[in-house]
Design an enzyme around this catalytic site. Structure first.
Site, PDB file in Angstrom:
ATOM      1  N   GLU A  89       0.817  -1.206   0.000  1.00  0.00           N
ATOM      2  CA  GLU A  89       0.000   0.000   0.000  1.00  0.00           C
ATOM      3  C   GLU A  89       0.857   1.267   0.000  1.00  0.00           C
ATOM      4  O   GLU A  89       0.395   2.356  -0.320  1.00  0.00           O
ATOM      5  CB  GLU A  89      -0.916  -0.020   1.227  1.00  0.00           C
ATOM      6  CG  GLU A  89      -2.034   0.986   1.209  1.00  0.00           C
ATOM      7  CD  GLU A  89      -3.073   0.688   2.278  1.00  0.00           C
ATOM      8  OE1 GLU A  89      -3.731   1.645   2.704  1.00  0.00           O
ATOM      9  OE2 GLU A  89      -3.220  -0.481   2.680  1.00  0.00           O
ATOM     10  N   PRO A  92     -10.063   2.922   2.902  1.00  0.00           N
ATOM     11  CA  PRO A  92      -9.777   1.608   3.495  1.00  0.00           C
ATOM     12  C   PRO A  92      -9.734   0.511   2.445  1.00  0.00           C
ATOM     13  O   PRO A  92     -10.365   0.594   1.384  1.00  0.00           O
ATOM     14  CB  PRO A  92     -10.938   1.412   4.474  1.00  0.00           C
ATOM     15  CG  PRO A  92     -11.334   2.798   4.862  1.00  0.00           C
ATOM     16  CD  PRO A  92     -11.155   3.617   3.613  1.00  0.00           C
ATOM     17  N   ARG A  93      -8.995  -0.538   2.758  1.00  0.00           N
ATOM     18  CA  ARG A  93      -8.709  -1.580   1.769  1.00  0.00           C
ATOM     19  C   ARG A  93      -9.959  -2.250   1.203  1.00  0.00           C
ATOM     20  O   ARG A  93      -9.996  -2.615   0.028  1.00  0.00           O
ATOM     21  CB  ARG A  93      -7.798  -2.638   2.401  1.00  0.00           C
ATOM     22  CG  ARG A  93      -6.383  -2.139   2.614  1.00  0.00           C
ATOM     23  CD  ARG A  93      -5.554  -3.150   3.370  1.00  0.00           C
ATOM     24  NE  ARG A  93      -4.162  -2.711   3.446  1.00  0.00           N
ATOM     25  CZ  ARG A  93      -3.218  -3.370   4.110  1.00  0.00           C
ATOM     26  NH1 ARG A  93      -3.518  -4.491   4.751  1.00  0.00           N
ATOM     27  NH2 ARG A  93      -1.981  -2.919   4.143  1.00  0.00           N
ATOM     28  N   ASP A  94     -10.969  -2.446   2.028  1.00  0.00           N
ATOM     29  CA  ASP A  94     -12.167  -3.118   1.518  1.00  0.00           C
ATOM     30  C   ASP A  94     -12.845  -2.290   0.442  1.00  0.00           C
ATOM     31  O   ASP A  94     -13.335  -2.829  -0.560  1.00  0.00           O
ATOM     32  CB  ASP A  94     -13.135  -3.451   2.662  1.00  0.00           C
ATOM     33  CG  ASP A  94     -13.597  -2.218   3.419  1.00  0.00           C
ATOM     34  OD1 ASP A  94     -12.775  -1.307   3.652  1.00  0.00           O
ATOM     35  OD2 ASP A  94     -14.776  -2.157   3.807  1.00  0.00           O
TER      36      ASP A  94
END
EC number: 1.3.5.1
Length: 627
Positions: free
Chosen positions: A279, A334-336
């Site tokens: 990331e 956020p990753r989701d």
């Protein structure tokens, strides 16, 4: 059994031994299973608290999957943003987990992470620096401020190096390339002793010889479950060992439906499909584009994050230029959220030739900046894909990366429902709720590793002479279970079953789920369990990877059933769990966890609901104020 005095091969410490031809036995106060960041930090804490401590690891010391954590350690140190503090970090963590986190764990993590980072530095960790000499902190998805302490994009490697050096210097016994297959419990029914942890049973991977560790405290730090999926960033050790060991011992798991698919894994060449692309690439300026060249993340900003996320390219670019505009680029959601957006673009036919999308930092940063800040990524793509990331974009796509679910533990001590059994790191549950923020993993390992080590030692010390004992009948049963694949005539190769399981989980329990597919996956898991009963292992116990996999596969089948069953029960979309037939979050589901246990027969999984711990009013205020 007659014992002879032997010395540990690494430390030279005197240990209990074995009789000629007998099983190897050792006695400790605390046995830590796993030598990643959580296991090493737990072992150091246990040793420094006075416990006779052993580390047992499946791989070689220093090869733990923690080395693949590249971005940094999230800690509100305020080195770049003085406004940052533990309260903001706590709020970010809870919001990232969609408020399903164990609030107490999120609070402890936010409060104690800065001290754990400084401790690492005291032990010799070499962090990147700000211009005025402080530990540098970088931006990451879901964090309001730049708060990840980092070492280029090799933070996990530096963390393991530092903790490993500390553990070896302290003389902690380490048993490398040894797999734990069963936990031993005290069979006594008197004085409230029944069911206490009494030790751990395993075998040397090289020789196949069995080993028994007698200890009143066992700390599980075995990592995640990613090898149940075909496309994963996880290393070969991640077969759900700690999750399954805990369940078989009588502990429960929570949040198993929440599997994080990291937005950016390599998609080409096939030999490295799923390998993590940190990331940090996005934190340092990288942007996401589809095959049409469009920077598509602006189309996927959720209402929940609109107040904090730039909604124009110009606004986002200004943030990258001066960092004064606190409306962040949508690539740092956020990753989701990012993983679902990428998945949507690919499904809509706007993917790359190899089935991903483009991650571009070459057009945003100078080559020397990229090589300095992202040295591992530069070499990874150059050597494995013949791509120069300073000159061209990367092809990436979602990859199974992390499980938010794990052993249900006490927030302060990390003890499970089984007395003497602790779990920490990725194999414990609750801290991250439905979605983990990048950088919170390494802090989690440090904060709760220390707490688990101290708590396990305190418990072992309190026992005096009333230590639990191992039942020899249980030892014999563990031996028979481990050797069972050698007794099968004409059975199936375990590699075939594993391959089929991975494909099934990828296709039916992946990033987007439906009831019909989840029901199909549970049917297939039952069929895999039947096939696994007739797994056949050829050859001898020495150097036998087929045997190792046959044992690992039992654990993979348990955790796969847990994930699918919990995903079917949770009829909403939240964090790392997305249901196509229930596309939005449901307020009622936001008040409870799903808990799974092994059933009475030990052949399947039981599931029940449990209310979330109630957050105290003094912490609720952080979610009522506008910021």
């Amino acid at each position: 059994m007659t014992e002879s005095s032997t010395r540990h091969p690494m430390t030279g410490n005197e240990m209990s031994g074995e009789s000629a031809g007998g099983m190897e036995r050792h006695q400790y106060d605390v046995v830590v299973v796993g030598a990643g960041g959580a296991g090493l930090r737990a072992a150091i804490a246990a040793h420094e608290s006075g416990a006779r401590t052993a580390i047992v690891c499946k791989s070689l010391l220093g090869k733990a999957h923690t080395v693949m954590a590249e971005g940094g350690i999230a800690a509100a140190m305020g080195n770049r943003w003085p406004e940052d503090n533990w309260e903001v970090h706590f709020r970010d963590t809870m919001r990232g987990g969609k408020m399903l986190n164990n609030w107490r764990m999120a609070q402890l993590h936010a409060q104690e992470a800065p001290e754990r980072v400084m401790e690492l530095e005291d032990w010799g960790a070499l962090f990147d620096r700000t211009d005025d000499g402080l530990i540098s902190q970088r931006d990451f998805g879901g964090h309001k401020y730049a708060r990840l302490a980092h070492v280029g994009d090799r933070t996990g490697l530096e963390m393991i190096r530092t903790l490993q050096q500390r553990a070896v210097a302290l003389g902690i016994d380490v048993f490398m390339e040894l797999t734990v297959t069963d936990l031993m419990k005290d069979p006594s029914t008197g004085s409230g002793q029944a069911g206490r942890i009494a030790g751990a049973f395993g075998y040397w991977r090289e020789s196949g010889r069995f080993v028994l560790f007698e200890a009143p405290s066992v700390i599980l730090a075995t990592g995640g479950i990613g090898k149940s999926f075909k496309v994963t960033s996880n290393s070969w050790e991640y077969t759900g060992d700690g999750h399954a060991l805990a369940m078989r011992a009588g502990a429960s798991l929570i949040n198993m439906e929440f599997v994080q698919f990291h937005p950016t894994g390599m998609v080409w060449p096939p030999s490295v499909k799923g390998l993590l692309v940190t990331e940090s690439v996005r934190g340092d300026g990288g942007i996401l584009k589809n095959s049409e060249g469009k920077r598509f993340m602006f189309d996927y900003i959720p209402e929940f994050f609109k107040a904090e996320t730039a909604d124009t390219v110009e606004e986002a670019d200004r943030w990258y230029d001066d960092k004064k505009n606190n409306r962040r680029p949508p690539e740092l959601l956020p990753r989701d959220e990012v993983a679902r957006a990428i998945n949507s673009e690919i499904k809509a036919g706007r993917g790359t030739p190899h089935g991903g999308i483009y991650l571009d930092i070459a057009s945003r940063r100078m080559p020397e900046f990229i090589r300095k800040r992202l040295p591992s990524m530069y070499h990874q793509f150059k050597e494995l894909a013949d791509v120069d990331i300073t000159a061209e974009p990367m092809e990436i796509g979602p990859t199974c990366h992390y499980v938010m679910g794990g052993v249900e533990v006490d927030a302060d001590t990390q003890e499970s429902a089984v007395t003497g059994l602790y779990a920490v790191g990725e194999c414990s549950g609750g801290m991250h709720g439905s979605n983990r923020l990048g950088g919170n993993s390494l802090g989690d390992l440090l904060v709760f590793g220390k707490r688990a080590g101290e708590a396990a030692t305190a418990y072992a010390s309190s026992l005096g002479d009333n230590r639990p004992r191992v039942d020899e009948a249980d030892v014999k049963a563990a031996e028979r279970s481990a050797l069972a694949p050698f007794e099968v005539e004409g059975g199936e190769n375990p590699y075939t079953i594993q391959s089929d399981l991975q494909q099934s989980m990828n296709d039916l329990v992946g990033i987007i789920r439906t009831a019909a597919e989840l029901e199909e996956s549970l049917t297939e898991v039952e069929a895999f369990k039947v096939r696994a009963k007739s797994m056949k292992v050829e050859g001898h116990r020495q150097y036998n990877p087929g045997w190792h996999l046959a044992i690992d596969l039992r654990n993979m089948l348990i955790v796969s059933e847990c994930i699918a069953k919990a995903a079917l029960a949770r009829e909403e979309s939240r964090g790392g769990h997305t249901r196509d037939d229930f596309p939005g979050p449901n307020a009622e589901w936001g008040t409870k966890n799903l808990v799974v246990n092994l059933n009475a027969e030990g052949t399947g999984v039981d599931l029940h609901e449990k209310p979330l711990p109630v957050m105290p009013d003094e912490l609720k205020k952080y979610f009522e104020e506008k910021s």
